[in-house]
Design a protein around this motif. Structure first.
Motif, PDB file in Angstrom:
ATOM      1  N   VAL A  35      -9.053  -5.027  -6.940  1.00 18.44           N
ATOM      2  CA  VAL A  35      -8.957  -3.540  -7.683  1.00 18.44           C
ATOM      3  C   VAL A  35      -8.437  -3.750  -8.949  1.00 18.44           C
ATOM      4  CG1 VAL A  35      -8.027  -1.368  -7.448  1.00 18.44           C
ATOM      5  CG2 VAL A  35      -8.624  -2.470  -5.244  1.00 18.44           C
ATOM      6  N   GLY A  36      -7.292  -4.638  -9.363  1.00 21.24           N
ATOM      7  CA  GLY A  36      -6.868  -4.730 -10.575  1.00 21.24           C
ATOM      8  C   GLY A  36      -7.971  -5.364 -11.564  1.00 21.24           C
ATOM      9  N   TYR A  37      -8.742  -6.247 -11.171  1.00 18.57           N
ATOM     10  CA  TYR A  37      -9.897  -6.756 -12.058  1.00 18.57           C
ATOM     11  C   TYR A  37     -10.823  -5.773 -12.199  1.00 18.57           C
ATOM     12  CZ  TYR A  37      -8.023 -11.794 -12.409  1.00 18.57           C
ATOM     13  OH  TYR A  37      -7.374 -12.827 -12.529  1.00 18.57           O
ATOM     14  N   PHE A  38     -11.151  -5.003 -11.285  1.00 21.02           N
ATOM     15  CA  PHE A  38     -12.137  -3.842 -11.338  1.00 21.02           C
ATOM     16  C   PHE A  38     -11.706  -2.967 -12.348  1.00 21.02           C
ATOM     17  CE2 PHE A  38     -13.016   0.675 -10.588  1.00 21.02           C
ATOM     18  CZ  PHE A  38     -14.298   0.649 -10.668  1.00 21.02           C
ATOM     19  N   ALA A  42     -13.241  -1.916 -16.362  1.00 20.51           N
ATOM     20  CA  ALA A  42     -13.402  -0.829 -16.713  1.00 20.51           C
ATOM     21  C   ALA A  42     -12.659  -0.172 -17.769  1.00 20.51           C
ATOM     22  CB  ALA A  42     -13.443   0.200 -15.452  1.00 20.51           C
ATOM     23  N   PHE A  43     -11.555  -0.608 -18.241  1.00 25.15           N
ATOM     24  CA  PHE A  43     -10.775  -0.028 -18.880  1.00 25.15           C
ATOM     25  C   PHE A  43     -11.514   0.228 -20.303  1.00 25.15           C
ATOM     26  CE2 PHE A  43      -7.279  -0.138 -22.580  1.00 25.15           C
ATOM     27  CZ  PHE A  43      -6.685   0.804 -22.255  1.00 25.15           C
ATOM     28  N   ALA A  44     -11.274   1.514 -20.748  1.00 28.29           N
ATOM     29  CA  ALA A  44     -12.020   1.666 -22.143  1.00 28.29           C
ATOM     30  C   ALA A  44     -11.045   2.096 -23.113  1.00 28.29           C
ATOM     31  CB  ALA A  44     -13.123   3.009 -21.987  1.00 28.29           C
ATOM     32  N   PRO A  53     -15.154  -1.419 -24.714  1.00 30.02           N
ATOM     33  CA  PRO A  53     -14.797  -2.050 -23.500  1.00 30.02           C
ATOM     34  C   PRO A  53     -13.675  -3.196 -23.613  1.00 30.02           C
ATOM     35  CG  PRO A  53     -16.928  -3.100 -23.987  1.00 30.02           C
ATOM     36  CD  PRO A  53     -16.517  -2.037 -24.873  1.00 30.02           C
ATOM     37  N   LEU A  54     -12.416  -2.542 -23.812  1.00 30.64           N
ATOM     38  CA  LEU A  54     -11.676  -3.554 -24.422  1.00 30.64           C
ATOM     39  C   LEU A  54     -10.915  -4.305 -23.208  1.00 30.64           C
ATOM     40  CD1 LEU A  54      -9.444  -4.295 -26.382  1.00 30.64           C
ATOM     41  CD2 LEU A  54      -7.950  -2.452 -25.842  1.00 30.64           C
ATOM     42  N   GLY A  55     -10.793  -3.773 -22.039  1.00 28.84           N
ATOM     43  CA  GLY A  55     -10.429  -4.316 -20.739  1.00 28.84           C
ATOM     44  C   GLY A  55     -11.387  -5.588 -20.600  1.00 28.84           C
ATOM     45  N   PHE A  56     -12.581  -5.476 -20.429  1.00 34.76           N
ATOM     46  CA  PHE A  56     -13.702  -6.256 -20.222  1.00 34.76           C
ATOM     47  C   PHE A  56     -13.238  -7.767 -21.301  1.00 34.76           C
ATOM     48  CE2 PHE A  56     -17.654  -8.811 -19.954  1.00 34.76           C
ATOM     49  CZ  PHE A  56     -17.652  -9.141 -18.753  1.00 34.76           C
ATOM     50  N   LEU A  57     -13.062  -7.264 -22.520  1.00 31.06           N
ATOM     51  CA  LEU A  57     -12.957  -8.281 -23.403  1.00 31.06           C
ATOM     52  C   LEU A  57     -11.729  -9.136 -23.343  1.00 31.06           C
ATOM     53  CD1 LEU A  57     -14.168  -6.003 -26.780  1.00 31.06           C
ATOM     54  CD2 LEU A  57     -15.330  -7.881 -25.739  1.00 31.06           C
ATOM     55  N   GLY A  79     -16.460  -3.559 -12.929  1.00 30.89           N
ATOM     56  CA  GLY A  79     -15.730  -2.623 -13.886  1.00 30.89           C
ATOM     57  C   GLY A  79     -16.512  -2.464 -14.843  1.00 30.89           C
ATOM     58  N   LEU A  80     -17.110  -3.312 -15.501  1.00 31.54           N
ATOM     59  CA  LEU A  80     -17.862  -3.229 -16.742  1.00 31.54           C
ATOM     60  C   LEU A  80     -19.197  -2.198 -16.589  1.00 31.54           C
ATOM     61  CD1 LEU A  80     -18.653  -3.956 -19.900  1.00 31.54           C
ATOM     62  CD2 LEU A  80     -19.723  -5.857 -18.808  1.00 31.54           C
ATOM     63  N   ALA A  81     -19.571  -2.512 -15.340  1.00 30.91           N
ATOM     64  CA  ALA A  81     -20.903  -1.423 -14.896  1.00 30.91           C
ATOM     65  C   ALA A  81     -20.189  -0.140 -14.850  1.00 30.91           C
ATOM     66  CB  ALA A  81     -21.228  -2.092 -13.634  1.00 30.91           C
ATOM     67  N   PHE A  82     -19.142   0.143 -14.259  1.00 33.25           N
ATOM     68  CA  PHE A  82     -18.730   1.384 -14.211  1.00 33.25           C
ATOM     69  C   PHE A  82     -18.155   1.880 -15.434  1.00 33.25           C
ATOM     70  CE2 PHE A  82     -14.934   4.192 -13.866  1.00 33.25           C
ATOM     71  CZ  PHE A  82     -15.360   4.973 -12.874  1.00 33.25           C
ATOM     72  N   PHE A  83     -17.711   1.010 -16.452  1.00 30.60           N
ATOM     73  CA  PHE A  83     -17.519   1.536 -17.808  1.00 30.60           C
ATOM     74  C   PHE A  83     -18.779   2.052 -18.484  1.00 30.60           C
ATOM     75  CE2 PHE A  83     -18.115   0.319 -22.557  1.00 30.60           C
ATOM     76  CZ  PHE A  83     -17.300   1.089 -23.004  1.00 30.60           C
TER      77      PHE A  83
END
Length: 293
Positions: A35-38, A42-44, A53-57, A79-83
């Protein structure tokens, strides 16, 4: 959109469970880590209202999983897909649905018979426009019989965040209005001093368009209104004031009049343009009719 959000939530839960079950090895608190990695993926972060997509970067740059590498990578990519869905796809779909053209039935295709207030209320209620929306521009071209050749106007539903601009066009062929909406944000605040659309249509209905006439008859007319209050009418030549159902002439020796001016111009017979690209009607005489709020 609510149904889509519920479906998306269900799909995400199913996918996270699937990713967890496909883990490569046993690991303490792996469920929370998935869940945390997701959420990391997804964090923007918004820069000038543009989501990044700062979280994915950060995941790509700083995180190097040792155990269950595929599981954690899959969670971050989900998570990136959700973003992308929440910040790119959903807004585009929502904008497309919001800005799609919608129709409303008109009462008449004759300027002298149109119940403007009724038509406006039909549009307003059907499209859910605020009752205090401002009229930015109105133009109608019609024949001496009142038959409408063209009619269009723009109104702005004012809000500090999501002001909406409505482009409303009447078709004499279908006897319907076509309404297109566009969100313009804080730019709508600049129209706060413009007249309320309901007030303008109330004036047209009370005074009757056929009474907004010129000193001599013409083949056709253009009635135009720009929505703004004029403080000094000295620059206007032929001018009148609308007092309910009454129209009074403003003479040159009277004090300058202020108010909202409705301009009516009389046009002669259409003539061929020198370029051969079509025909036009020249405005041969005009007058301005002032009203207040």
């Amino acid at each position: 959109m609510l149904i889509m959000s519920i479906l998306l939530t269900i799909i995400l839960i199913v996918l996270l469970v699937f990713i967890y079950k496909k883990r490569e090895e046993t690991e303490t608190k792996l469920g929370w880590k998935v869940v945390g990695y997701f959420w990391l993926g997804a964090f923007a972060f918004k820069v000038n209202e543009i989501p990044l997509p700062l979280g994915f970067l950060l995941f790509l740059l700083l995180f190097r999983p040792v155990a269950n590498v595929k599981t954690k990578n899959r969670s971050a990519y989900l998570g990136l897909a959700f973003f992308l869905i929440m910040h790119v796809i959903f807004p585009a779909v929502e904008r497309e649905l919001f800005e799609r053209p919608r129709d409303a039935v008109a009462a008449s295709n004759n300027m002298f018979q149109v119940d403007f207030t009724n038509d406006w209320m039909t549009i307003r209620d059907q499209i859910k426009i605020d009752e205090y929306a401002r009229l930015v521009y109105f133009r109608a071209d019609y024949q001496k019989s009142g038959q409408i050749d063209r009619l269009s106007y723009y109104v702005v539903d004012i809000s500090e965040k999501d002001s909406v601009y409505y482009d409303i066009n009447f078709s004499a062929d279908t006897n319907r209005y076509t309404i297109r909406a566009e969100k313009i944000g804080v730019e709508g605040l600049e129209y706060v001093e413009f007249v309320e659309a309901s007030r303008f249509f109330e004036v047209l209905d009370e005074v009757q368009v056929r009474n907004l006439s010129l000193e001599q008859p013409f083949e056709g007319y253009t009635l135009r209104f720009d929505g703004e209050w004029i403080k000094d009418a000295n620059e206007y030549q032929q001018k009148y004031v609308i007092l309910g159902k009454e129209i009074k002439t403003i003479t040159r020796d009277q004090l300058p009049t202020e108010g909202y001016p409705i301009n009516v111009c009389g046009k002669g017979k259409p003539y061929e343009l020198p370029t051969g690209s079509g025909v036009a009607n020249r405005c041969e005489a005009n007058a301005d009719f002032f009203f207040d709020d």
